[in-house]
Design a protein around this motif. Structure first.
Motif, mmCIF file in Angstrom:
data_model
loop_
_atom_site.group_PDB
_atom_site.id
_atom_site.type_symbol
_atom_site.label_atom_id
_atom_site.label_comp_id
_atom_site.label_asym_id
_atom_site.label_seq_id
_atom_site.Cartn_x
_atom_site.Cartn_y
_atom_site.Cartn_z
ATOM 1 N N THR A 48 -18.345 -12.604 -1.483
ATOM 2 C CA THR A 48 -18.358 -13.590 -2.683
ATOM 3 C C THR A 48 -18.944 -14.847 -2.380
ATOM 4 N N THR A 87 -11.431 -18.664 -2.693
ATOM 5 C CA THR A 87 -11.861 -17.140 -2.880
ATOM 6 C C THR A 87 -13.246 -17.206 -2.706
ATOM 7 N N ASP A 99 -10.994 -18.490 -10.513
ATOM 8 C CA ASP A 99 -10.297 -17.467 -10.403
ATOM 9 C C ASP A 99 -10.420 -16.244 -11.727
#
Length: 418
Positions: free
Chosen positions: A17, A60, A134
């Protein structure tokens, strides 16, 4: 095999990512001289550094690729100095003449790292939150090829004919959204869309969702955040700086005030050091260092707010290393000790007590030098002077005294114990 035909080695990112941060613009509307807005300071740090920190804090993102202007490498390197990220910060890519071209060049740079997903984000959006990041990634995890952060339009919208200022009609806002970044995509999908657009697309498009839609991809909205503003104008910069400064002060609710006093006798010489500047005088001040009585008093006052001993403890006069040392080193040390505690110096004040030399002509230079040493605004430094009406050792011209006070703000730690 020739090196010209060899492909660059693939270097995989563990969870694949990536974030692509577009920082190649000139930011002319921000109105701050020649420095682009992404390198301007807000709350004491560059906009770009705050944006990268916000992305990293989401936890993330595995790698960040920044796209910069070809002339901005010194600004970029200065911006990155001292910035610590948990994710991988890749070497910057050089952008193009438009945002769309810059994104394409950034995507090409990322391609060798084979990411699965990419979040394309404006460098001038430093207030992006984990919730927005998110939500964008969750949409991609559900199988969407593209997802963009957005917020509803809450104001009434009117249309007008160009140049007339006449209200023509009220626009139905129920079907409208304000697009933000990040805009997330499957990496291969958005790279192919940008490559196709570069070969013969509809012209320069203002965001990556438009490029994806032009290529026939479906893009969905996810919840953005009204606070996720894009800094565009000089007023935006001022508001962002004000917001962060207030937050920084509010987080440092432990307010400490301390005072200190220092004195040095005269000896033969032709100048004195006061407040970090050299002042011509018929005598010098006697001391192991340069005997700057003002900086010594300020150093002790700052250390006292931290309950961190005093100048003699940290720089003992018995140590030859400090013989004739410049006292700005002592004051800078004390200021650094505050920063190490995540604190901030809120105010410094000093009063110089002497018959001569006259302090008034040198006051502003002293203020400026003290502010520079401590890394604080000039407006947070006060320098005053008085005589002792010919009384005592200062009144007899035997030396100079200085009184100082420091106000420091530290993070409040209710559980702190002895």
């Amino acid at each position: 095999m020739s090196t010209e035909s060899a492909s660059p080695p693939k270097r995989e990112i563990p969870a694949r990512t990536a974030a692509l941060v577009v920082a190649a613009g000139r930011g002319s509307r921000a109105g701050h001289g020649d420095t682009p807005k992404q390198y301007q300071l807000i709350g004491g740090a560059p906009v770009l550094a705050r944006t990268l920190h916000a992305l990293d804090c989401a936890g993330t993102i595995d790698a960040i690729q920044v796209v910069i202007h070809r002339d901005d490498m010194p600004l970029y390197e200065a911006c990155m100095a001292g910035l610590s990220l948990a994710c991988t910060l890749l070497p910057p890519a050089i952008g193009g003449e438009t945002r769309q071209r810059s994104v394409l060049l950034g995507l090409r740079a990322l391609a060798q790292h084979v990411p699965d997903r990419v979040l394309i984000h404006d460098a001038a959006r430093p207030f992006v939150t984990k919730a927005v990041i998110d939500a964008t990634l969750q949409a991609l995890a559900r199988g969407d090829t593209g997802a963009i952060a957005s917020i509803p339009v809450v104001d009434t919208l009117k249309s007008t004919s160009f140049g007339t200022n006449r209200v023509d009609e009220t626009v139905d806002r129920e079907q409208l959204r304000i697009a933000q970044t990040p805009q997330g995509f499957r990496f291969d999908t958005i790279l192919a869309a940008h490559e196709d657009a570069a070969r013969g697309g509809p012209g320069d498009l203002t965001d990556d969702a438009a490029v994806a839609q032009w290529a026939g991809e479906t893009v969905r909205f996810v919840a953005g955040d009204p606070a996720n503003v894009k800094i565009t104008t000089a007023e935006d910069l001022m508001q962002a700086d004000r917001k962060l400064t207030l937050e920084n002060w509010a987080a440092r609710g432990d307010i400490r005030v301390a005072s200190a006093y220092d004195v040095h006798a005269f000896e033969a010489g032709d100048h004195v050091m006061l407040g970090g500047i050299e002042i011509a005088h018929g005598k010098a001040l006697k001391g192991h260092s340069d005997a700057d009585v003002v900086l010594h008093a300020l150093t002790d006052a700052i250390l006292a707010t931290l309950c961190d001993a005093d100048i003699g403890h940290h720089f003992p006069p018995s140590d030859p290393a400090w013989h004739k040392a410049s006292s700005d080193r002592f004051l800078a040390f004390a200021a650094d000790r505050v920063r190490e505690r995540d604190g901030a110096i809120a105010h410094l004040d000093t009063t110089v007590v002497c018959e001569e030399p006259k302090i008034g002509p040198h006051r502003e230079a002293m203020r400026a030098r003290i502010a520079e040493i401590c890394g604080i605004p000039l407006s947070r430094v006060s320098v005053k002077a008085t005589t002792s009406e010919s009384l005592g050792f200062t009144g007899r011209g035997e030396g100079i005294a200085a009184l100082a006070s420091a106000t420091v703000r530290l993070p409040f730690c209710p559980d702190e114990t002895d």
